[in-house]
Design a protein around this motif. Structure first.
Motif, short mmCIF file in Angstrom:
data_model
loop_
_atom_site.label_atom_id
_atom_site.label_comp_id
_atom_site.label_asym_id
_atom_site.label_seq_id
_atom_site.Cartn_x
_atom_site.Cartn_y
_atom_site.Cartn_z
N SER A 96 5.33 2.52 -16.21
CA SER A 96 4.57 3.58 -16.88
C SER A 96 5.21 4.95 -16.58
O SER A 96 5.12 5.87 -17.40
N TYR A 97 5.87 5.04 -15.45
CA TYR A 97 6.60 6.29 -15.17
C TYR A 97 7.84 6.40 -16.06
O TYR A 97 8.11 7.46 -16.63
N ASP A 128 0.82 -1.21 0.00
CA ASP A 128 0.00 0.00 0.00
C ASP A 128 0.85 1.26 0.00
O ASP A 128 0.49 2.25 -0.63
N LEU A 179 3.36 0.02 -12.54
CA LEU A 179 3.30 1.46 -12.27
C LEU A 179 4.66 2.11 -12.52
O LEU A 179 4.75 3.19 -13.10
N GLU A 215 2.18 -5.73 -9.90
CA GLU A 215 1.38 -4.51 -9.92
C GLU A 215 2.25 -3.26 -9.80
O GLU A 215 2.10 -2.30 -10.57
N GLU A 255 1.09 5.86 -7.44
CA GLU A 255 -0.12 6.45 -8.01
C GLU A 255 -0.12 7.97 -7.80
O GLU A 255 -0.49 8.72 -8.71
N HIS A 256 0.34 8.39 -6.65
CA HIS A 256 0.40 9.82 -6.39
C HIS A 256 1.43 10.50 -7.29
O HIS A 256 1.20 11.61 -7.79
N ARG A 295 2.23 1.41 -3.65
CA ARG A 295 1.16 1.73 -4.59
C ARG A 295 0.73 3.18 -4.42
O ARG A 295 0.61 3.93 -5.39
N GLY A 296 0.53 3.58 -3.17
CA GLY A 296 0.11 4.96 -2.90
C GLY A 296 1.13 5.95 -3.44
O GLY A 296 0.77 6.95 -4.07
N LEU A 324 2.39 9.52 -10.33
CA LEU A 324 1.86 9.60 -11.68
C LEU A 324 0.75 10.66 -11.78
O LEU A 324 0.68 11.41 -12.75
N GLN A 325 -0.09 10.71 -10.76
CA GLN A 325 -1.18 11.69 -10.75
C GLN A 325 -0.62 13.11 -10.70
O GLN A 325 -1.09 14.00 -11.41
N SER A 363 10.32 2.67 -2.54
CA SER A 363 9.68 2.10 -3.73
C SER A 363 10.66 1.50 -4.72
O SER A 363 10.26 0.79 -5.63
#
Lengths: 205, 205
Positions: free
Chosen positions: B131-132, B61, B128, B124, B68-69, B64-65, B71-72, B110
DNA sequence: GTCTATAATTAGATAGAC
DNA sequence: GTCTATCTAATTATAGAC
């Protein structure tokens, strides 16, 4: 039978180190147990303590051995200081890439597991690491003095170059797209770019 | 007293994550126990299981957090695809350096703790991460198409650049020589060099 | 939501037999 | 030099009280 026929201390000692390196590189020092290492070697856990006083020393010895060997290897075929900096940088990059591909696991451990060294051991290993970094810094400084390198910030360029070059050990695979020599050639090019080598400037036109 | 007055789930949840991040960044995931995290938060070990089903999920978590943050955040202020590649690269480098300095611990975890993810979680997180990486590759490709970047091997230049840029999180200190913005500026320069940006070629003359 | 208590397992390390 | 057995301590995770 308490002792296997054909057993021999020196051979086992080497196997212990190899198994430890393989397992630690894969799972991390803290995640690997002495029992796992023993199983890999084919002995019982207790037998490992013939070769290391404790788990921490095992890690320190792996890292110390690696870094001392790395520095010694460079000394053994480093160009002499009178050579042009550009040739020395090329030689260094090829050396570094070859070495980091050939001994990826030890390299990986030596920069991933610094956190797991106790204070005193950390200080010793860090000293060795820094003396390796200084090799690059010295070449970059010499090149700037010769007027063939044009970098804005020597210290930062050193850190960036080490990070760039060492990254190869995180993705290299034997069955990858490029053979080691081709990889090294491309890294030499990129190192020249970072250093602001004049040669590259012309080549890019 | 089984429940402290003033206790509140959401606040504790946040404290658990913060404590876990701090400890894992410092000592490594496998070396940190649930009890250590609990002690840091100020609760008993058992209470942690109100917020995570197990230790492994806690790590996943966090990673992932973070990704995702990351990339966002880039999506939120990424330049549009019509902008010149050179401007997009500069924007990316500044974004990357700022982000990696500001959130050094999460970044560090990470990429250091991938080994400690179980297969499914690893897949998973790795998706991510890739993709970065592709963000950089895309900009380098666009710049070559525009004729403003001259790099020999796009994939290798991408890997080298990511390694170079991400390295900042291994040495940055708040009380260091340079403030974050100055560091970012120097990395923009070095990224341009790696990409073989024409601007840099002129500047180096 | 948190605590206390504890089950079940595993860890690092040592002792003594062979 | 290695094994078996074992000590001690620590670990993850759960159950049930409050």
């Amino acid at each position: 039978m308490a002792r296997k026929s054909g057993s021999s201390g020196e051979k086992t000692r080497a196997m212990v180190e190899e198994a430890a390196i393989r397992l630690i590189a894969r799972h991390g020092f803290a995640a690997v147990s002495m029992r796992q290492i023993a199983r890999e070697v084919g002995v019982q856990a207790g037998a490992l303590y013939l070769y290391t006083p404790d788990k921490q020393s095992l890690l320190r010895d792996i890292m110390r051995g690696h870094l001392e060997h790395l520095l010694q290897s460079w000394q053994d075929h480093a160009p002499d200081a009178e050579m042009p900096a550009i040739a020395r940088l090329e030689r260094f990059v090829r050396f570094h890439i070859d070495y980091h591909i050939l001994r990826a696991e030890k390299v990986f451990i030596s920069y991933m597991e610094l956190r797991n060294l106790e204070q005193e051991n950390f200080a010793e290993i860090e000293r060795l690491r820094r003396s390796y970094e200084h090799l690059v810094e010295e070449i970059l400084t010499a090149g700037a003095a010769e007027g063939v390198f044009h970098h804005a910030d020597t210290r930062l360029t050193t850190l960036a170059m080490i990070a760039m070059l060492t990254g190869v050990s995180t993705w290299y695979r034997d069955d990858g797209r490029l053979p080691p020599q081709a990889i090294a050639t491309r890294y030499v090019d990129m190192a020249f770019r970072l250093a602001g080598a004049e040669q590259l400037v012309e080549a890019a036109e």
